[in-house]
Design an enzyme around this catalytic site. Structure first.
Site, PDB file in Angstrom:
ATOM      1  N   ARG A  28       9.799  38.797   5.310  1.00 53.94           N
ATOM      2  CA  ARG A  28      10.569  39.073   3.994  1.00 53.94           C
ATOM      3  C   ARG A  28       9.389  39.694   3.229  1.00 53.94           C
ATOM      4  O   ARG A  28       8.295  39.399   3.204  1.00 53.94           O
ATOM      5  CB  ARG A  28      11.322  37.980   3.242  1.00 53.94           C
ATOM      6  CG  ARG A  28      12.429  37.368   4.127  1.00 53.94           C
ATOM      7  CD  ARG A  28      13.388  38.531   3.770  1.00 53.94           C
ATOM      8  NE  ARG A  28      14.598  38.174   4.093  1.00 53.94           N
ATOM      9  CZ  ARG A  28      15.286  38.336   5.329  1.00 53.94           C
ATOM     10  NH1 ARG A  28      14.768  39.020   6.291  1.00 53.94           N
ATOM     11  NH2 ARG A  28      16.483  38.079   5.825  1.00 53.94           N
ATOM     12  N   HIS A  84      12.985  47.914   7.124  1.00 53.92           N
ATOM     13  CA  HIS A  84      13.771  46.377   7.572  1.00 53.92           C
ATOM     14  C   HIS A  84      14.692  46.718   8.667  1.00 53.92           C
ATOM     15  O   HIS A  84      15.491  46.288   8.540  1.00 53.92           O
ATOM     16  CB  HIS A  84      14.519  46.143   6.039  1.00 53.92           C
ATOM     17  CG  HIS A  84      14.853  44.710   6.100  1.00 53.92           C
ATOM     18  ND1 HIS A  84      14.945  43.760   4.929  1.00 53.92           N
ATOM     19  CD2 HIS A  84      15.210  43.577   7.328  1.00 53.92           C
ATOM     20  CE1 HIS A  84      15.139  42.440   5.354  1.00 53.92           C
ATOM     21  NE2 HIS A  84      15.363  42.576   6.705  1.00 53.92           N
TER      22      HIS A  84
HETATM   23  P1  NAP Z   1      13.514  29.709  11.811  1.00 47.95           P
HETATM   24  O1  NAP Z   1      13.644  29.491  13.263  1.00 47.95           O
HETATM   25  O2  NAP Z   1      14.143  28.980  10.730  1.00 47.95           O
HETATM   26  O3  NAP Z   1      11.740  29.522  11.710  1.00 47.95           O
HETATM   27  C1  NAP Z   1      10.909  29.466  10.593  1.00 47.95           C
HETATM   28  C2  NAP Z   1       9.722  29.056  10.993  1.00 47.95           C
HETATM   29  O4  NAP Z   1       8.842  28.986   9.849  1.00 47.95           O
HETATM   30  C3  NAP Z   1       9.600  27.623  11.483  1.00 47.95           C
HETATM   31  O5  NAP Z   1       8.612  27.352  12.309  1.00 47.95           O
HETATM   32  C4  NAP Z   1       9.116  26.886  10.238  1.00 47.95           C
HETATM   33  O6  NAP Z   1       8.374  25.525  10.735  1.00 47.95           O
HETATM   34  C5  NAP Z   1       8.261  27.960   9.549  1.00 47.95           C
HETATM   35  N1  NAP Z   1       7.854  27.475   8.522  1.00 47.95           N
HETATM   36  C6  NAP Z   1       8.988  27.411   7.179  1.00 47.95           C
HETATM   37  N2  NAP Z   1       8.317  27.292   6.067  1.00 47.95           N
HETATM   38  C7  NAP Z   1       7.009  27.222   6.490  1.00 47.95           C
HETATM   39  C8  NAP Z   1       5.873  26.821   5.483  1.00 47.95           C
HETATM   40  N3  NAP Z   1       6.014  26.569   4.186  1.00 47.95           N
HETATM   41  N4  NAP Z   1       4.547  26.539   6.351  1.00 47.95           N
HETATM   42  C9  NAP Z   1       4.447  26.752   7.601  1.00 47.95           C
HETATM   43  N5  NAP Z   1       5.543  27.105   8.607  1.00 47.95           N
HETATM   44  C10 NAP Z   1       6.772  27.171   7.778  1.00 47.95           C
HETATM   45  O7  NAP Z   1      13.348  31.354  11.575  1.00 47.95           O
HETATM   46  P2  NAP Z   1      13.580  32.499  12.284  1.00 47.95           P
HETATM   47  O8  NAP Z   1      14.855  32.451  13.022  1.00 47.95           O
HETATM   48  O9  NAP Z   1      12.392  32.432  13.278  1.00 47.95           O
HETATM   49  O10 NAP Z   1      13.195  33.682  11.264  1.00 47.95           O
HETATM   50  C11 NAP Z   1      12.227  33.912  10.605  1.00 47.95           C
HETATM   51  C12 NAP Z   1      12.518  34.773   9.367  1.00 47.95           C
HETATM   52  O11 NAP Z   1      12.460  36.118   9.995  1.00 47.95           O
HETATM   53  C13 NAP Z   1      13.778  34.707   8.844  1.00 47.95           C
HETATM   54  O12 NAP Z   1      13.911  33.738   7.677  1.00 47.95           O
HETATM   55  C14 NAP Z   1      13.879  36.113   8.196  1.00 47.95           C
HETATM   56  O13 NAP Z   1      13.278  35.937   6.761  1.00 47.95           O
HETATM   57  C15 NAP Z   1      12.894  36.902   9.084  1.00 47.95           C
HETATM   58  N6  NAP Z   1      13.737  37.980   9.836  1.00 47.95           N
HETATM   59  C16 NAP Z   1      13.324  39.422   9.477  1.00 47.95           C
HETATM   60  C17 NAP Z   1      14.172  40.264  10.327  1.00 47.95           C
HETATM   61  C18 NAP Z   1      13.763  41.764   9.926  1.00 47.95           C
HETATM   62  O14 NAP Z   1      14.414  42.507  10.459  1.00 47.95           O
HETATM   63  N7  NAP Z   1      12.746  41.962   9.241  1.00 47.95           N
HETATM   64  C19 NAP Z   1      15.167  40.012  11.009  1.00 47.95           C
HETATM   65  C20 NAP Z   1      15.538  38.510  11.181  1.00 47.95           C
HETATM   66  C21 NAP Z   1      14.870  37.620  10.521  1.00 47.95           C
HETATM   67  P3  NAP Z   1       8.885  24.230  11.160  1.00 47.95           P
HETATM   68  O15 NAP Z   1       9.401  24.763  12.624  1.00 47.95           O
HETATM   69  O16 NAP Z   1       7.992  23.310  11.377  1.00 47.95           O
HETATM   70  O17 NAP Z   1       9.985  24.088  10.172  1.00 47.95           O
HETATM   71  C1  GLV Z   2      17.234  40.369   8.633  1.00 44.61           C
HETATM   72  O1  GLV Z   2      16.452  40.651   7.791  1.00 44.61           O
HETATM   73  C2  GLV Z   2      17.664  38.853   8.949  1.00 44.61           C
HETATM   74  O2  GLV Z   2      17.286  38.102   8.278  1.00 44.61           O
HETATM   75  O3  GLV Z   2      18.270  38.693  10.192  1.00 44.61           O
END
Ligand code: NAP
Ligand code: GLV
Length: 315
Positions: free
Chosen positions: A230, A278
């Site tokens: 993000r 994005h």
């Molecule tokens: P997720 O499964 O919720 O994983 C989040 C990870 O971040 C977990 O390992 C968590 O640690 C870690 N984390 C959160 N807060 C933290 C902190 N303060 N310090 C250290 N580690 C921290 O999320 P995801 O599905 O992998 O997605 C991650 C992010 O990608 C989304 O929230 C979104 O913003 C972004 N995204 C972007 C796109 C795009 O097109 N650009 C698409 C999809 C998603 P723990 O496991 O220890 O809780």
């Molecule tokens: C895209 O940014 C998502 O959060 O899936």
């Protein structure tokens, strides 16, 4: 039958509505704002940057489904009612993100920007190339997307480190966690991939101070950043300053605090910056509507919703 409301801004609702109608022909599907009908009949909201205050006006709302993995757009609503907020976890979205991360890590590793510049000048010059096994990629966030990317990078031969809030164990990946583990993680990282959620704890953390801790004297011949998480996490001015001073050799940025990235941003034309709109892991309505409808069916059968976000943590 309880209605499903599609409430999106910044993306075209039409393919989502068409897919909902195709997969759930007997469902009562509403579209904000033009075909919302009686707000009291809405039980489920499928949302992407829905207008603030909308959910609070739906008195029988049972659940909010984010149409992406991130839920920061939902938590940005100060009037958010106390209903479960569900995020997308789907192999289609995960694979798209893995593709993006692999593409951009390899682009930096293989110096493709340099070869592109040489091609424009008709220059035939080969540069020394380190093997992936000599380069460490650090993945911030070891959730659904971070883990998949880390495993794919490892399978290409990179040394991979990962950092998360709580401790994790992953085969052949060196893991670090919490504030105490951050510096050690950064010190060995040459290509930093950010896949953290946007929360108060992660806001602005990709700043100059953090970038300066990356390993610059390794086989990658400089430090690189790939932010596919993000825009709220990155400080654009610090990234530009880090590129100028050399603490960063290149950056891939998919996300920005202000989207679309304003035309006046100096990031657009920076020779060491690669920008994408994005789209690292775009939400495709074909698999994702099916995903949400499965969740609604589960819920109506009395089964627990999956991937409900923890409100206190914000992800
Ligand atoms: P997720 O499964 O919720 O994983 C989040 C990870 O971040 C977990 O390992 C968590 O640690 C870690 N984390 C959160 N807060 C933290 C902190 N303060 N310090 C250290 N580690 C921290 O999320 P995801 O599905 O992998 O997605 C991650 C992010 O990608 C989304 O929230 C979104 O913003 C972004 N995204 C972007 C796109 C795009 O097109 N650009 C698409 C999809 C998603 P723990 O496991 O220890 O809780
Ligand atoms: C895209 O940014 C998502 O959060 O899936």
């Amino acid at each position: 039958m309880p209605a499903i409301l599609l409430a999106v801004t910044g993306l075209d609702p039409q393919p989502w509505e068409a897919r909902l109608r195709a997969l759930a022909p007997r469902r009562d599907i509403r579209l904000w704002p033009q075909r919302m009908g009686d707000p009291a009949e809405v039980a489920y909201a499928c949302a992407w940057h829905a207008p603030r205050g909308l959910f609070a006006r739906l008195p029988r709302l049972q659940a909010i489904f984010s149409l992406g993995a991130g839920v920061d757009h939902v938590f940005a609503d100060p009037e958010l009612p106390d209903v479960p907020v569900v995020r997308i976890v789907d192999p289609d979205l995960t694979m798209r993100m893995t593709e993006y991360v692999v593409l951009h890590v390899l682009m930096h590793h293989r110096r493709q920007r340099l070869y592109d510049a040489q091609q424009r000048e008709r220059v035939w010059r080969e540069h020394e190339q380190a093997p992936a096994s000599a380069v460490t990629v650090g993945v911030m966030g070891l959730g659904v997307l971070g883990r998949a990317a880390a495993v794919a990078l490892r399978s290409l031969g990179f040394c991979v480190a990962g950092w998360s809030r709580t401790a994790k164990t992953l085969p052949e990946i060196e893991t670090f966690h919490g504030d105490a583990g951050l510096d050690a993680f950064l010190r060995r990282t040459e290509i930093l991939v950010c896949l953290l959620p946007a929360t108060p704890a992660t806001q602005g953390m990709l700043d100059r101070k953090l970038i300066r801790k990356l390993k610059r004297d390794g086989a990658a011949a400089g430090a690189y950043l790939v932010n596919a998480a993000r825009g709220a996490l990155q400080v654009d001015a610090d990234i530009l300053a880090a590129l100028e001073e050399g603490s960063l050799a290149g950056a891939t940025l998919d996300v920005f605090a202000d989207e679309p990235l304003p035309a006046a941003s100096p990031l657009w034309l920076h020779p060491k910056v690669t920008i994408t709109p994005h789209n690292a892991a775009a939400s495709d309505p074909r698999p994702l509507v099916a995903n949400v409808l499965r969740q609604i069916e589960r819920f109506e059968q009395g089964l627990p919703l999956e991937h409900v976000v923890d409100r206190a943590r914000g992800y």
